[in-house]
Write a protein that holds these residues in place. Structure first.
Motif, PDB file in Angstrom:
ATOM      1  N   ARG A  89     -42.611   4.296   5.506  1.00  4.46           N
ATOM      2  CA  ARG A  89     -43.458   5.123   4.927  1.00  4.46           C
ATOM      3  C   ARG A  89     -42.807   6.594   4.847  1.00  4.46           C
ATOM      4  N   ALA A  90     -42.468   7.080   5.955  1.00  8.34           N
ATOM      5  CA  ALA A  90     -42.037   8.354   6.063  1.00  8.34           C
ATOM      6  C   ALA A  90     -40.846   8.686   5.021  1.00  8.34           C
ATOM      7  N   VAL A  91     -39.892   7.688   4.987  1.00  6.62           N
ATOM      8  CA  VAL A  91     -38.641   7.739   4.009  1.00  6.62           C
ATOM      9  C   VAL A  91     -39.264   7.693   2.712  1.00  6.62           C
ATOM     10  N   ASP A  92     -40.204   6.814   2.217  1.00 10.48           N
ATOM     11  CA  ASP A  92     -40.831   6.694   1.110  1.00 10.48           C
ATOM     12  C   ASP A  92     -41.246   8.203   0.609  1.00 10.48           C
ATOM     13  N   ARG A 122     -34.925   3.151  -2.374  1.00 18.24           N
ATOM     14  CA  ARG A 122     -34.767   3.462  -1.204  1.00 18.24           C
ATOM     15  C   ARG A 122     -33.243   3.201  -0.892  1.00 18.24           C
ATOM     16  N   SER A 123     -32.567   2.150  -1.614  1.00 20.05           N
ATOM     17  CA  SER A 123     -31.002   1.919  -1.399  1.00 20.05           C
ATOM     18  C   SER A 123     -30.288   3.163  -1.835  1.00 20.05           C
ATOM     19  N   GLU A 124     -30.682   4.088  -2.634  1.00 20.40           N
ATOM     20  CA  GLU A 124     -29.726   5.317  -2.968  1.00 20.40           C
ATOM     21  C   GLU A 124     -29.970   6.029  -1.876  1.00 20.40           C
ATOM     22  N   VAL A 125     -31.106   6.483  -1.033  1.00 16.19           N
ATOM     23  CA  VAL A 125     -31.288   7.081  -0.023  1.00 16.19           C
ATOM     24  C   VAL A 125     -30.618   6.670   1.257  1.00 16.19           C
TER      25      VAL A 125
END
Length: 313
Positions: free
Chosen positions: A250-253, A270-273
């Motif tokens: 959730r924090a990453v999103d 998310r894969s790009e992050v």
């Protein structure tokens, strides 16, 4: 009055051969006396050396009040040294006794000693001999025999060890070898200080050893201590999961949304992050991300070590 009557001379002169024989006898007697004197001196020195090596209360100074409040006098320093020798002797006495009992038991050196209660026969086992001949219980005899080798090695390394401490690491000696047992003691001494080793801390350390622990029997004590420490630290660390905790996801999103807004994009996959994070982590010219990850892993390592120390008591 004639010379014959009063014979004022020195008497009849000895023949040359008779004089030589007399000198030989004198020299031989003198040599014999010298040898006897030397033998007596050597015997006295041997007796003195044996007496010096013998333990005994007569070697310990009697208790007296202090000579003053300040520094020790020369006499007090001497008394102190003599008392320290007595204390050290007491610390070593238990494993000396254990070795003696083990030697007696292994060689069955009691086998022609008449039994105290049944004189018609001799002792058959150390368990019969020890209580009746030396007042040592069967249990104590077994413990002393099992631990003396560990005590001897630790004493040689300068540790002040007692039977209660050694008793806790005898199982390690039985399961692995002597060096492994000594290594556990060295590990605890290095972790807390040699004067802070307790039976409880040794017992807790032994409990933490994994059942599938493998140790090289040819490794020395210090290497084994490092190996065991590494195993314990690893055991205390939480298992690393491949699954990312939901809170982290959730924090990453949320952070990805901020990046999308900054780039004026609708969303950031998310894969790009993940890809950009890996690139930043491996960037040789900018170690910022690497250092952050390293600091976090160091903290996790320190937390695991603290947990291990707490578990040891």
């Amino acid at each position: 009055m004639t010379e014959k009557q009063f014979d004022l001379g020195w008497g009849d002169e000895e023949e040359p051969e008779q004089a030589a024989d007399t000198l030989t006898v004198v020299d031989t007697t003198r040599d014999a006396q010298r040898q006897q004197t030397q033998a007596k001196l050597i015997a006295e020195q041997v007796v003195a050396a044996v007496e010096e090596a013998k333990p005994g209360l007569h070697k310990i100074p009697d208790p007296v009040e202090p000579a003053g409040e300040g520094a020790l006098t020369d006499e007090e320093k001497q008394r102190y040294e003599e008392c320290l020798e007595g204390v050290d002797l007491g610390n070593a006495a238990w494993f000396i006794q254990g070795k003696a009992l083990d030697t007696i038991a292994t060689g069955r050196l009691f086998r022609d000693t008449p039994h105290k209660l049944e004189p018609e026969r001799t002792y058959r086992t150390i368990e019969e001999w020890a209580p009746l001949e030396k007042g040592i219980s069967v249990g104590k005899c077994s413990k002393l025999r099992a631990g003396w080798a560990i005590g001897e090695v630790l004493a040689a390394r300068g540790y002040n060890v007692n039977p209660g401490q050694v008793r806790e690491i005898v199982p390690v000696k039985n399961a692995y070898n002597l060096n492994a047992a000594v290594a556990v003691y060295v590990l605890v001494a290095d972790s807390y200080g040699a004067d802070q080793v307790t039976a409880e801390r040794l017992r807790n350390t032994v409990k933490m050893l994994p059942g599938d622990l493998e140790l090289d029997e040819d490794e020395d004590v210090d290497t084994l201590a490092k190996t065991i420490k590494g195993v314990l630290v690893e055991e205390m660390q939480p298992p690393v999961s491949r699954a990312i905790p939901p809170a982290v996801t959730r924090a990453v999103d949320r952070t990805a949304i901020k990046i999308a807004d900054a780039l004026n994009r609708p969303r950031i996959p998310r894969s790009e992050v993940t890809l950009r994070l890996m690139e930043a982590f491996a960037d040789p010219e900018d170690p910022t991300v690497f250092n952050v990850v390293l600091d976090r892993m160091k903290k996790a390592e320190q937390d695991a070590q603290k947990a291990a120390r707490k578990a040891l008591g």
